[in-house]
Design a protein around this motif. Structure first.
Motif, mmCIF file in Angstrom:
data_model
loop_
_atom_site.group_PDB
_atom_site.id
_atom_site.type_symbol
_atom_site.label_atom_id
_atom_site.label_comp_id
_atom_site.label_asym_id
_atom_site.label_seq_id
_atom_site.Cartn_x
_atom_site.Cartn_y
_atom_site.Cartn_z
ATOM 1 N N ARG A 179 40.522 -89.065 55.107
ATOM 2 C CA ARG A 179 39.449 -89.415 54.187
ATOM 3 C C ARG A 179 38.174 -88.699 54.630
ATOM 4 O O ARG A 179 38.081 -88.208 55.763
ATOM 5 C CB ARG A 179 39.220 -90.933 54.163
ATOM 6 C CG ARG A 179 40.382 -91.745 53.633
ATOM 7 C CD ARG A 179 40.701 -91.443 52.192
ATOM 8 N NE ARG A 179 41.749 -92.305 51.634
ATOM 9 C CZ ARG A 179 43.023 -91.986 51.589
ATOM 10 N NH1 ARG A 179 43.450 -90.823 52.106
ATOM 11 N NH2 ARG A 179 43.911 -92.811 51.043
ATOM 12 N N PHE A 180 37.199 -88.660 53.748
ATOM 13 C CA PHE A 180 35.951 -87.987 54.074
ATOM 14 C C PHE A 180 35.136 -88.857 55.031
ATOM 15 O O PHE A 180 34.993 -90.069 54.819
ATOM 16 C CB PHE A 180 35.154 -87.706 52.800
ATOM 17 C CG PHE A 180 35.774 -86.662 51.919
ATOM 18 C CD1 PHE A 180 35.510 -85.308 52.119
ATOM 19 C CD2 PHE A 180 36.649 -87.016 50.906
ATOM 20 C CE1 PHE A 180 36.105 -84.342 51.325
ATOM 21 C CE2 PHE A 180 37.247 -86.059 50.097
ATOM 22 C CZ PHE A 180 36.980 -84.723 50.312
ATOM 23 N N PRO A 181 34.586 -88.260 56.094
ATOM 24 C CA PRO A 181 33.806 -89.042 57.069
ATOM 25 C C PRO A 181 32.490 -89.510 56.457
ATOM 26 O O PRO A 181 31.724 -88.710 55.922
ATOM 27 C CB PRO A 181 33.569 -88.049 58.212
ATOM 28 C CG PRO A 181 33.625 -86.699 57.542
ATOM 29 C CD PRO A 181 34.624 -86.824 56.438
ATOM 30 N N GLU A 182 32.254 -90.794 56.522
ATOM 31 C CA GLU A 182 31.062 -91.354 55.888
ATOM 32 C C GLU A 182 29.910 -91.458 56.876
ATOM 33 O O GLU A 182 30.108 -91.582 58.077
ATOM 34 C CB GLU A 182 31.395 -92.720 55.278
ATOM 35 C CG GLU A 182 32.465 -92.637 54.204
ATOM 36 C CD GLU A 182 32.720 -93.958 53.490
ATOM 37 O OE1 GLU A 182 31.818 -94.829 53.515
ATOM 38 O OE2 GLU A 182 33.807 -94.121 52.894
ATOM 39 N N GLY A 183 28.694 -91.394 56.331
ATOM 40 C CA GLY A 183 27.499 -91.541 57.151
ATOM 41 C C GLY A 183 27.018 -90.270 57.807
ATOM 42 O O GLY A 183 26.113 -90.317 58.651
ATOM 43 N N ILE A 184 27.611 -89.125 57.449
ATOM 44 C CA ILE A 184 27.173 -87.847 58.023
ATOM 45 C C ILE A 184 27.076 -86.809 56.911
ATOM 46 O O ILE A 184 27.677 -86.957 55.843
ATOM 47 C CB ILE A 184 28.140 -87.329 59.108
ATOM 48 C CG1 ILE A 184 29.531 -87.037 58.503
ATOM 49 C CG2 ILE A 184 28.236 -88.309 60.268
ATOM 50 C CD1 ILE A 184 30.477 -86.367 59.471
ATOM 51 N N HIS A 185 26.299 -85.774 57.161
ATOM 52 C CA HIS A 185 26.256 -84.612 56.284
ATOM 53 C C HIS A 185 27.220 -83.544 56.826
ATOM 54 O O HIS A 185 27.738 -83.658 57.932
ATOM 55 C CB HIS A 185 24.854 -84.044 56.192
ATOM 56 C CG HIS A 185 23.908 -84.942 55.439
ATOM 57 N ND1 HIS A 185 24.146 -85.354 54.154
ATOM 58 C CD2 HIS A 185 22.723 -85.504 55.799
ATOM 59 C CE1 HIS A 185 23.158 -86.132 53.738
ATOM 60 N NE2 HIS A 185 22.289 -86.244 54.723
ATOM 61 N N TYR A 186 27.458 -82.521 56.022
ATOM 62 C CA TYR A 186 28.425 -81.463 56.345
ATOM 63 C C TYR A 186 29.819 -82.048 56.541
ATOM 64 O O TYR A 186 30.602 -81.592 57.365
ATOM 65 C CB TYR A 186 27.973 -80.671 57.573
ATOM 66 C CG TYR A 186 26.661 -79.975 57.345
ATOM 67 C CD1 TYR A 186 26.565 -78.905 56.463
ATOM 68 C CD2 TYR A 186 25.498 -80.408 57.973
ATOM 69 C CE1 TYR A 186 25.357 -78.284 56.212
ATOM 70 C CE2 TYR A 186 24.279 -79.792 57.730
ATOM 71 C CZ TYR A 186 24.210 -78.735 56.851
ATOM 72 O OH TYR A 186 23.009 -78.131 56.597
ATOM 73 N N GLU A 187 30.099 -83.100 55.728
ATOM 74 C CA GLU A 187 31.391 -83.766 55.805
ATOM 75 C C GLU A 187 32.547 -82.831 55.444
ATOM 76 O O GLU A 187 33.656 -82.969 55.976
ATOM 77 C CB GLU A 187 31.411 -84.991 54.895
ATOM 78 C CG GLU A 187 31.329 -84.696 53.395
ATOM 79 C CD GLU A 187 29.965 -84.196 52.953
ATOM 80 O OE1 GLU A 187 29.918 -83.338 52.045
ATOM 81 O OE2 GLU A 187 28.947 -84.651 53.509
ATOM 82 N N ASP A 188 32.286 -81.855 54.563
ATOM 83 C CA ASP A 188 33.352 -80.931 54.180
ATOM 84 C C ASP A 188 33.884 -80.152 55.375
ATOM 85 O O ASP A 188 35.084 -79.827 55.428
ATOM 86 C CB ASP A 188 32.846 -79.941 53.124
ATOM 87 C CG ASP A 188 32.964 -80.493 51.713
ATOM 88 O OD1 ASP A 188 33.104 -81.721 51.570
ATOM 89 O OD2 ASP A 188 32.898 -79.700 50.756
ATOM 90 N N GLN A 189 33.001 -79.828 56.315
ATOM 91 C CA GLN A 189 33.441 -79.024 57.455
ATOM 92 C C GLN A 189 34.477 -79.780 58.293
ATOM 93 O O GLN A 189 35.505 -79.210 58.688
ATOM 94 C CB GLN A 189 32.246 -78.614 58.311
ATOM 95 C CG GLN A 189 31.289 -77.660 57.612
ATOM 96 C CD GLN A 189 30.490 -76.818 58.594
ATOM 97 O OE1 GLN A 189 30.900 -76.596 59.730
ATOM 98 N NE2 GLN A 189 29.342 -76.328 58.156
#
Length: 557
Positions: A179-189
């Motif tokens: 799943r996408f990591p929540e609470g951070i930016h640049y999650e796509d990386q």
């Protein structure tokens, strides 16, 4: 397929983007493959987005919508909430300011049906919102169709970290709890690094599957996360994600990819900040180094060795705390701009960036610019540095410039050197000759008046930006290079009536404000030229109109 049994779920995430949401959703509705489900995932918008989403859902039964109870501040939470309710076996993601090409779903789904893979990916078209110009993101990675059994087959793909260019098998994501990591930016990386490493097989197709709209001049909250590099929090977020990726690689048994991943960080992520360093003040640079240097110390030596020499120089200057020097070295990265000065080591050999030989062996290795061949390159490819040291408004629309040229390789003769300014607002070019005189070894200075009324603007007008170039002449050879301006000065504006006043234009002379920091001149048509003539010529210049004109011309021959 019916809406009750969709093949593909496309999640459109949105936050306060009511104006562009219909365009994004419309691009999904126009897909050539009909068996789709659309989930509009609203990250608690406070504008008209909820009403727009309701209206879109009312028009088509394939559209569902959800609204987060509070704003998450990122892309991950709205994507993850949509994953919880998605009904299709294949999943895609779309941002509300972008679009899907009409065959995106069809082509990616076909790749899945050809063989069992965990995800399929295709080309991304970057479209500038201001000019409409198009380019392909990382074209060398998607140039041909291929199926890879794991990222180790081509670690360069770590550079293509967009989650939106891919169609994922739901079983793949669920099998790994991905799943996408929540609470951070640049999650796509992080998400993409995990997907690449965990996938048993994935297919790349060369067809465009995503239209990414880029607005380099967007301000404030409208700017993308990548375009908020002036915020130190942005730097922290990017470094934090890199550490998370490093931890994942180590824990998942993919440590062999570490050098490739480090190289990607230096070549892509750090490089984006490096280009902005000339425009940052001392306090920002100091904080930037404090955030970045502890992480730079953890990177593999091999990742540094793979970089071009000018980028290694900037990195070492940042690591050594020579931040004013780093600002100088970063100007013109990628454009062949020379250092102001180099120093030869008379005892150990080697030529080093700056005014002294570095003390440590590590710094000497990174700051050794011998491989730039400053003293031996063929003259057209030699490296010089041209800087405007004084800019004064002259009479009318004239600019009086004082220019200093640095020649660290001592390529120019000791004596006056012929030079010219080049400016081309259209197909024709203005050439303004002047003379550079030596002031000390490796440094030349000259003055030139640039009369903007003499610029060869087309009769139908010119709407655009140009940066003057500086050309040197020596022994029948020429060299053309960038002209660097002061990074900050008060913009100058005037109005010029070209072609005896029949083609009036507004002109603005300003610092470029980003990148190398060139002198920037903007033309905007005025009067009838702006209202009628220039728009008409632009319509006639479209490729389809030109083709029809050529056909008509051929038929009349």
């Amino acid at each position: 397929m019916t809406p009750d049994a969709p093949d593909v779920t496309v999640t459109v995430i949105v936050h306060n983007d009511a104006a562009r949401l219909p365009r994004a959703v419309g691009s999904v509705l126009r897909q050539t493959h009909p068996g789709i489900e659309i989930i509009i995932s609203d990250d608690h918008s406070t504008d008209e987005t909820p009403a727009v989403a309701r209206e879109l859902a009312a028009r088509d039964p394939r559209i569902r919508r959800l609204r987060l109870p509070k704003n998450s501040g990122g892309c991950s939470a709205p994507r993850n909430r949509a994953l919880e309710i998605a009904r299709a076996p294949y999943l895609m993601f779309l941002d509300s300011d972008d679009e899907l090409p009409e065959r995106a779903v069809e082509l990616l789904l076909a790749a899945h049906r050809e063989r069992e893979i965990d995800f399929a990916m295709g080309a991304v078209r970057r479209i500038r919102a201001d000019s409409g110009s198009r380019s392909t993101w990382m074209p060398h990675l998607v140039a041909r169709r291929r199926t890879l059994e794991g990222i180790a087959a081509d670690p360069r793909l770590l550079f293509e970290h967009l989650a939106t260019s891919k169609m994922y098998a739901r079983t793949f994501l669920d099998r790994h709890g991905l799943r996408f990591p929540e609470g951070i930016h640049y999650e796509d990386q992080l998400f993409s690094a995990q997907a690449y490493c965990l996938a048993r097989a994935f297919t790349i197709i060369p067809d465009p599957v995503y239209h990414w709209y880029v607005d380099p001049h967007a301000a404030g909250d409208l700017a993308s996360i990548s375009n908020q590099r002036h915020k130190l929090g942005n730097v922290r977020d990017r470094v934090h994600v890199q550490r998370l990726i490093d931890g994942f690689l180590a824990e998942s048994g993919h440590g062999a990819l570490r050098e490739d991943k480090d190289y990607k960080f230096l070549k892509h992520d750090f490089r984006m900040y490096a280009g902005d360093l000339p425009h940052r003040d001392d306090a920002w640079l100091s904080s930037f180094a404090d955030i970045l240097n502890p992480y730079l110390d953890t990177l593999t030596p091999g990742s540094y060795a793979r970089l071009p020499r000018p980028e290694r120089v900037v990195l070492q200057l940042v690591r050594d705390g020579r931040l004013s020097d780093a600002r100088l070295a970063a100007r013109g990265l990628g454009h062949g701009v020379a250092p102001r000065q180099v120093t030869a080591d008379q005892e150990g050999g080697g030529t080093y960036w700056g005014d002294h030989v570095p003390v440590s062996a590590h710094a000497r290795r990174e700051l050794d610019v011998t491989d730039l061949e400053l003293d031996s390159r063929p003259f057209p490819g030699a490296q010089f540095r041209h800087e405007i040291t004084e800019l004064v408004r002259g009479p009318g629309a004239c600019l009086d410039l004082a220019i200093r040229t640095y020649d660290p390789g001592l390529r120019l003769p000791i004596g006056p050197t012929r030079a010219s300014l080049l400016l081309a607002p259209g197909r024709r070019r203005l050439t303004v000759p002047f003379r550079l005189d030596p002031v000390r070894p490796g440094v030349f200075e000259g003055r030139v008046r640039l009369d903007l009324t003499a610029a060869p603007v087309p009769p139908y007008g010119f709407d655009g930006t140009r940066h003057p170039l500086l050309r040197l002449q020596h022994q029948g050879l020429t060299h053309t290079g960038l002209l660097l301006a002061p990074t900050a000065f008060q913009p100058l504006s005037t109005r010029v009536g070209y072609h005896s006043g029949t083609a009036p234009h507004h002109l603005t002379v300003e610092p470029e404000g980003h990148g190398p920091g060139r002198l920037q001149i903007r033309w905007r048509p005025a009067g009838v030229t702006a209202r009628v003539i220039h728009p008409l010529v632009r319509r006639l210049a479209r490729p389809r109109i030109r083709r029809l004109a050529h056909l008509a011309s051929a038929a009349l021959r």
